[in-house]
Scaffold this active site. Structure first.
Site: not given
Ligand code: SAH
Length: 213
Positions: A64
């Protein structure tokens, strides 16, 4: 990859940028000033790590934007020592920000590739969430509930009921709600049955996906 004087200088600039965009919480700003974001990214993006932008990580996901990480963290309004559940571990950057702020961190990722990669990275770097699981964030982490705060880092088409039920009374759920773009939403548990909802502007996240399994 090292954390150099130059990286620290770029982080100071980044803190100025997000301060000018409205982030005020000193503890959040200190976390952004200290967590080496470039180490959470592929080396090909290292030179861009301190721009206030999202970047691709593995499995078509993104780390993000720093402003968004700071904004969501500020909305948690949680004191040091609070139990915080993160949905969507991704690169682990947001989790590292939460750990820097001395929260007890529980985090869930549903992409196996990212889960494995970030698990190894946490070990290598000495980041210690209380629990990091491969699973479906729609279900939360009932075995560890209730939480002081829950932070969802992917766009949810609607608010998962399981997450509401895993909040302490007084606890806060911070979740971007919507499909094409999302409204940053905070749901506060006022009592066992009462929830209050606040909305804070529009964002763009990768989708919170239902589990494939
Ligand atoms: N907090 C992360 C942001 C990653 S983007 C960072 O700091 O890098 C959002 C993330 O949510 C992705 O890695 C994606 O695979 C995950 N995601 C999507 N749907 C999900 C679900 N149902 N349960 C757990 N994670 C999920």
């Amino acid at each position: 990859m090292k954390d150099t004087f130059k990286h620290k200088g770029m982080r100071n600039k980044l803190v100025e940028t997000i301060t000018s965009k409205g982030i005020q919480d000193k503890r959040v700003l200190e976390a952004i000033r200290n967590v080496p974001r470039h180490m959470f990214m592929d080396s090909s993006f290292e030179g861009h790590a301190y721009q206030d932008k999202a970047f691709p990580i593995a499995a078509e996901q993104t780390i993000s934007q720093p402003y968004t990480v700071a904004f969501q963290t500020e909305l948690l309004k949680a004191a040091p020592g609070s139990k915080v559940l993160e949905i969507g571990t991704g690169s682990g950057y947001q989790a590292a920000v939460l750990l820097f702020m001395k929260f007890k961190v529980y985090t869930i990722e549903r992409q196996l590739e990212l889960f494995k990669k970030t698990s190894l990275f946490f070990k290598k770097m000495g980041y210690r969430p209380k629990k990091f699981i491969f699973g479906d964030g729609y279900k939360g982490m009932p075995e560890e509930a209730p939480f002081d705060a829950i932070l969802v880092t992917a766009g949810a088409p609607s608010i998962p009921k399981a997450l509401l039920s895993q909040l302490k009374v007084g606890g806060r759920l911070v979740i971007p709600v919507g499909e094409e773009s999302q409204i940053m939403t905070v749901v506060i548990r006022k009592s066992d049955k009462e929830f209050e909802r606040e909305e804070f502007g529009s964002f763009k996240f990768v989708p919170l996906l239902e589990n494939k399994n």
